[in-house]
Design a protein around this motif. Structure first.
Motif, PDB file in Angstrom:
ATOM      1  N   PRO A  31      38.533  30.772   9.077  1.00  0.00           N
ATOM      2  CA  PRO A  31      39.989  30.879   9.070  1.00  0.00           C
ATOM      3  C   PRO A  31      40.386  32.058   8.174  1.00  0.00           C
ATOM      4  O   PRO A  31      39.675  32.351   7.205  1.00  0.00           O
ATOM      5  CB  PRO A  31      40.455  29.551   8.445  1.00  0.00           C
ATOM      6  N   VAL A  32      41.511  32.720   8.488  1.00  0.00           N
ATOM      7  CA  VAL A  32      41.864  33.931   7.728  1.00  0.00           C
ATOM      8  C   VAL A  32      42.026  33.655   6.227  1.00  0.00           C
ATOM      9  O   VAL A  32      41.793  34.555   5.420  1.00  0.00           O
ATOM     10  CB  VAL A  32      43.152  34.604   8.266  1.00  0.00           C
ATOM     11  N   ASP A  33      42.411  32.425   5.861  1.00  0.00           N
ATOM     12  CA  ASP A  33      42.619  32.216   4.419  1.00  0.00           C
ATOM     13  C   ASP A  33      41.311  32.266   3.623  1.00  0.00           C
ATOM     14  O   ASP A  33      41.325  32.337   2.396  1.00  0.00           O
ATOM     15  CB  ASP A  33      43.444  30.947   4.126  1.00  0.00           C
ATOM     16  N   GLN A  66      46.759  40.940   6.952  1.00  0.00           N
ATOM     17  CA  GLN A  66      47.686  39.969   7.552  1.00  0.00           C
ATOM     18  C   GLN A  66      49.098  40.527   7.718  1.00  0.00           C
ATOM     19  O   GLN A  66      49.856  40.039   8.542  1.00  0.00           O
ATOM     20  CB  GLN A  66      47.699  38.678   6.736  1.00  0.00           C
ATOM     21  N   TRP A  71      49.840  37.434  13.281  1.00  0.00           N
ATOM     22  CA  TRP A  71      49.470  36.386  14.237  1.00  0.00           C
ATOM     23  C   TRP A  71      48.036  35.892  14.046  1.00  0.00           C
ATOM     24  O   TRP A  71      47.635  34.882  14.637  1.00  0.00           O
ATOM     25  CB  TRP A  71      49.648  36.887  15.680  1.00  0.00           C
ATOM     26  N   LYS A  73      44.735  34.129  13.014  1.00  0.00           N
ATOM     27  CA  LYS A  73      44.454  32.816  12.401  1.00  0.00           C
ATOM     28  C   LYS A  73      42.978  32.661  12.016  1.00  0.00           C
ATOM     29  O   LYS A  73      42.658  31.889  11.129  1.00  0.00           O
ATOM     30  CB  LYS A  73      44.854  31.693  13.366  1.00  0.00           C
ATOM     31  N   SER A  74      42.113  33.346  12.746  1.00  0.00           N
ATOM     32  CA  SER A  74      40.695  33.238  12.374  1.00  0.00           C
ATOM     33  C   SER A  74      39.969  34.546  12.661  1.00  0.00           C
ATOM     34  O   SER A  74      40.486  35.428  13.357  1.00  0.00           O
ATOM     35  CB  SER A  74      40.023  32.078  13.114  1.00  0.00           C
ATOM     36  N   ASP A 174      43.910  34.741  17.475  1.00  0.00           N
ATOM     37  CA  ASP A 174      45.165  34.039  17.182  1.00  0.00           C
ATOM     38  C   ASP A 174      44.987  32.524  17.224  1.00  0.00           C
ATOM     39  O   ASP A 174      45.956  31.789  17.275  1.00  0.00           O
ATOM     40  CB  ASP A 174      46.260  34.475  18.167  1.00  0.00           C
ATOM     41  N   GLN A 175      43.716  32.055  17.254  1.00  0.00           N
ATOM     42  CA  GLN A 175      43.499  30.599  17.270  1.00  0.00           C
ATOM     43  C   GLN A 175      42.789  30.160  15.994  1.00  0.00           C
ATOM     44  O   GLN A 175      41.849  30.827  15.553  1.00  0.00           O
ATOM     45  CB  GLN A 175      42.646  30.225  18.477  1.00  0.00           C
ATOM     46  N   LYS A 176      43.236  29.066  15.442  1.00  0.00           N
ATOM     47  CA  LYS A 176      42.582  28.584  14.217  1.00  0.00           C
ATOM     48  C   LYS A 176      41.223  27.985  14.585  1.00  0.00           C
ATOM     49  O   LYS A 176      41.151  27.019  15.357  1.00  0.00           O
ATOM     50  CB  LYS A 176      43.467  27.541  13.525  1.00  0.00           C
ATOM     51  N   GLU A 178      36.886  27.475  13.131  1.00  0.00           N
ATOM     52  CA  GLU A 178      35.940  27.570  12.012  1.00  0.00           C
ATOM     53  C   GLU A 178      34.544  27.216  12.513  1.00  0.00           C
ATOM     54  O   GLU A 178      34.352  26.206  13.183  1.00  0.00           O
ATOM     55  CB  GLU A 178      36.361  26.612  10.891  1.00  0.00           C
TER      56      GLU A 178
END
Ligand code: SF4
Ligand code: SF4
Length: 350
Positions: A31-33, A66, A71, A73-74, A174-176, A178
């Protein structure tokens, strides 16, 4: 190899299976975070490497990806080795392997084609994707480390089971999602500092700390063009374009280079890339055959290669270089003439 779950048909697993089928060594998704923390590391690095702020200016794009891609997310992160390729003898130790086997924009390279196929596949799965094949859409080593594909060693290179001779790629989606991998790679041996000791310009001055402005790879490619007045130029030794020393001396790379396969075009190109032939090279050959591959230097920068070649001749002077050096004194490029004059003076040529 990535850990693969063949019974799971989730989007993550479909992507991973496709990547492995295409010849990637590993594939993870974060995930991007999970990129948090990179910005802080980058600032730390800029602070440690005095004067490198300008160099790292471009990296700020990575820190703030970001803002450009709200947009996202992953991140799909992949590794692909290039250690299977043969290094031609005449340029071995003179041109860094990562540039010689650069799959980032070479349409003939199967890795490049596979990357395109993977991108198409991701789009077919309904994902919005973005990549930057040349310079990464995110901080690649950080993303690969977070995805569990391998580890960053004291020489700053990212290692998988294939050693450091790998390329990392990333796609934003753009999809979460992992899909984390696990690595069992051992850390650097406790007292090992071979890479630091071997760095010819002390650019790698301590573990995980490298000043890009004094790295041979920087100074022989897109940076450092005043070689006659560059105090470190005499430390470049055999290197004409790039430097592999801190990877070659690493025990974790022992036996990792296979070198049993031809990379498209390299065997044909290599005779032109000896120091003597770089000095003889005409602009049209350079623009058509060399520059598109070694894209860090532009279409009108053949002179930079020639200055690097003269610097090598200075460092590893042999009498049979004399005619090339003397001819370079008449070059149409001022910088080449200046370098050639400097080499002539040092070695008593008139
Ligand atoms: S690539 Fe060469 S100059 Fe750069 S840090 Fe490694 S050993 Fe030093
Ligand atoms: S040479 Fe030693 S310290 Fe440097 S990266 Fe390799 S194992 Fe680590």
């Amino acid at each position: 190899m990535s850990n693969v779950n063949f019974s799971d048909n989730s989007m993550e697993n479909q992507i991973q299976r496709k990547a492995l089928e295409l010849g990637y060594e590993k594939c993870g998704i974060i995930p991007v975070d999970m990129m948090e923390g990179y910005g802080e590391k980058l600032d730390e690095r800029i602070e440690k490497a005095t004067g490198s702020g300008q160099f790292y200016q471009g990296q700020k794009r990575l820190k703030n990806f970001q803002e450009q891609y709200p947009w996202a997310k992953s991140i799909i992160v992949l590794t692909v080795p290039y250690s299977q390729y043969k290094v031609p003898e005449e340029i071995s130790g003179h041109i860094a392997k990562a540039y010689l086997f650069d799959t980032r924009i070479d349409e003939q390279a199967e890795e490049y084609q596979h990357s395109q196929l993977l991108e198409n596949h991701l789009k077919e799965l309904g994902l919005r994707v973005e990549t930057n094949r040349k310079f990464g859409v995110v901080a690649l080593r950080w993303a690969a480390m977070k995805a569990g594909l391998g580890i960053i060693r004291r020489n700053n290179f990212f290692y998988t089971e294939s050693g450091s001779w790998i390329r990392i790629e990333a796609f934003l989606t753009d999809q979460k999602m992992e899909l984390l991998q696990q690595t069992t790679l051992p850390a650097c041996p406790k007292h090992c500092d071979r890479c630091i000791k071997a760095c010819p310009t002390t650019s790698l001055c301590e573990a995980y700390t490298m000043n890009p402005l004094s790295c041979v790879s920087f100074l022989t490619t897109f940076g450092g063009r005043d070689l006659p007045n560059e105090p470190m130029a005499s430390n470049f030794g055999d290197w004409i374009y790039g430097c592999d020393i801190c990877q070659e001396v690493c025990p974790m790379n022992q036996g990792k280079w296979k070198g049993d396969k031809d990379f498209p075009g390299v065997m044909a190109l290599s005779p032109y890339l000896t120091a003597e032939n770089i000095l003889k090279m005409d602009e049209s050959y350079y623009q058509q055959n060399v520059q598109p591959k070694f894209f860090y230097l532009s279409q009108d920068e053949l002179w930079k290669w020639q200055v690097d070649a003269l610097n090598f001749m200075d460092n590893r002077y042999q009498e049979h270089f004399n005619s090339s050096i003397l001819e370079a004194c008449e070059s149409k490029y001022e910088q080449v003439r200046e370098m050639a004059d400097t080499v002539c003076k040092k070695h008593g040529l008139t």
